[in-house]
Design a protein around this motif. Structure first.
Motif, short mmCIF file in Angstrom:
data_model
loop_
_atom_site.label_atom_id
_atom_site.label_comp_id
_atom_site.label_asym_id
_atom_site.label_seq_id
_atom_site.Cartn_x
_atom_site.Cartn_y
_atom_site.Cartn_z
N ILE A 65 1.34 -1.39 -0.08
CA ILE A 65 -0.06 -0.05 -0.01
C ILE A 65 0.70 1.31 -0.06
O ILE A 65 1.17 2.39 -1.04
CB ILE A 65 -1.04 0.27 0.95
CG1 ILE A 65 -1.43 -0.90 1.39
CG2 ILE A 65 -1.17 1.43 1.63
CD1 ILE A 65 -2.89 -1.19 1.99
N LEU A 66 1.62 0.97 0.89
CA LEU A 66 3.11 2.73 1.30
C LEU A 66 3.79 2.86 -0.37
O LEU A 66 3.49 3.67 -1.00
CB LEU A 66 3.80 2.36 1.78
CG LEU A 66 5.23 3.14 1.95
CD1 LEU A 66 4.37 4.79 2.60
CD2 LEU A 66 5.77 2.72 3.56
N THR A 67 3.71 1.81 -1.29
CA THR A 67 5.17 1.42 -2.70
C THR A 67 3.41 2.10 -3.90
O THR A 67 3.89 3.39 -4.40
CB THR A 67 5.53 0.14 -3.11
OG1 THR A 67 5.56 -0.06 -1.55
CG2 THR A 67 6.31 0.66 -4.07
N VAL A 68 2.39 1.26 -3.34
CA VAL A 68 1.23 2.08 -4.10
C VAL A 68 1.48 3.95 -4.23
O VAL A 68 0.62 4.51 -5.24
CB VAL A 68 0.24 1.35 -4.27
CG1 VAL A 68 -0.77 2.25 -5.25
CG2 VAL A 68 0.30 0.21 -4.77
N VAL A 69 0.40 3.99 -2.77
CA VAL A 69 0.87 5.54 -2.39
C VAL A 69 1.76 6.47 -2.66
O VAL A 69 1.66 6.93 -3.66
CB VAL A 69 0.02 5.65 -1.20
CG1 VAL A 69 0.22 7.14 -0.55
CG2 VAL A 69 -1.09 5.11 -0.78
N ALA A 70 2.94 5.80 -2.28
CA ALA A 70 4.01 6.50 -2.94
C ALA A 70 4.94 7.13 -5.15
O ALA A 70 4.30 8.69 -5.22
CB ALA A 70 5.10 5.44 -2.59
N LEU A 71 4.33 6.18 -5.11
CA LEU A 71 4.14 5.86 -6.93
C LEU A 71 3.05 7.49 -7.74
O LEU A 71 3.44 7.58 -8.21
CB LEU A 71 4.13 4.80 -7.74
CG LEU A 71 5.63 3.62 -7.13
CD1 LEU A 71 5.42 2.56 -7.39
CD2 LEU A 71 6.63 4.73 -7.88
N ALA A 72 1.37 6.27 -6.70
CA ALA A 72 0.95 7.72 -7.53
C ALA A 72 1.11 8.90 -7.04
O ALA A 72 0.35 9.46 -7.78
CB ALA A 72 -0.64 7.23 -6.77
N MET A 73 1.72 9.03 -5.99
CA MET A 73 1.94 10.83 -5.61
C MET A 73 3.10 10.90 -6.37
O MET A 73 2.33 12.35 -6.78
CB MET A 73 2.35 10.45 -4.11
CG MET A 73 2.79 11.97 -3.24
SD MET A 73 4.78 12.47 -3.75
CE MET A 73 5.02 11.10 -3.06
N TYR A 74 4.15 10.16 -6.50
CA TYR A 74 5.30 11.03 -7.87
C TYR A 74 4.32 11.27 -8.89
O TYR A 74 4.65 12.02 -9.56
CB TYR A 74 5.89 9.99 -8.35
CG TYR A 74 7.51 10.71 -8.60
CD1 TYR A 74 8.05 11.53 -8.22
CD2 TYR A 74 7.53 9.95 -9.61
CE1 TYR A 74 9.36 11.70 -8.68
CE2 TYR A 74 7.95 10.72 -10.48
CZ TYR A 74 9.42 11.49 -10.43
OH TYR A 74 10.25 12.24 -11.00
N LEU A 75 3.36 10.15 -9.31
CA LEU A 75 3.30 10.03 -10.26
C LEU A 75 1.82 11.69 -10.89
O LEU A 75 1.55 12.27 -11.95
CB LEU A 75 2.08 9.05 -11.21
CG LEU A 75 2.63 8.29 -12.11
CD1 LEU A 75 2.35 6.71 -11.84
CD2 LEU A 75 3.70 8.30 -13.05
N THR A 76 1.18 11.73 -9.83
CA THR A 76 0.20 13.41 -9.34
C THR A 76 0.96 14.05 -9.97
O THR A 76 0.33 15.50 -10.61
CB THR A 76 -0.35 12.69 -8.61
OG1 THR A 76 -0.99 11.75 -8.61
CG2 THR A 76 -1.86 14.37 -7.96
#
Length: 136
Positions: A71-82
């Motif tokens: 979950i943390l990894t998905v959130v971190a990557l989604a944050m970066y892509l945002t």
């Protein structure tokens, strides 16, 4: 695959850390880059805020690099892509402010960042195996 994801997120975290520190502590120097100032008026407040927000994203990416929870990894990557996708688009629309050769390098670097983070996100989402931590 876990090692590739960790390495990729670590690279993004290190990049965000470097840029964040530079913009926060040396805002005039950072703004003087052709690809940053782009002929606009300097604003110290915005440069320091950009640096601080970039460092905040480095914290999230850095923690994801260390803990690798799904979950943390998905959130971190989604944050970066945002951030990375609009950043790429904004620079794509402002290429007339810089030399063509500089534009090619800039768009290539920003495009690689988007492709890297999107690719990492696809790997994490499509393969729950190898990801440790809660939310696996």
């Amino acid at each position: 695959m876990n090692r590739w994801v960790r390495t990729g997120i670590g690279f993004l975290a290190a990049s965000q850390t470097s840029v964040g520190i530079w913009a926060l502590l040396l805002p005039v120097n950072f703004f003087s880059l052709e690809v940053v100032g782009m002929g606009m008026a300097y604003n110290e407040h915005l440069m320091r805020d950009y640096g601080a927000m970039t460092l905040a994203s480095a914290v999230v990416l850095g923690v994801a690099t260390v803990h690798m929870g799904r979950i943390l990894t998905v959130v971190a990557l989604a944050m970066y892509l945002t951030w990375a996708v609009p950043h790429f688009i904004v620079h794509l629309t402002m290429l007339d402010h810089i030399a063509p050769s500089t534009g090619v390098v800039l768009i290539t670097a920003l495009g690689v960042a988007v492709i890297l983070s999107a690719g990492l996100l696809v790997c994490v989402v499509s393969s729950g195996s190898g990801m440790r931590g809660p939310g696996r």
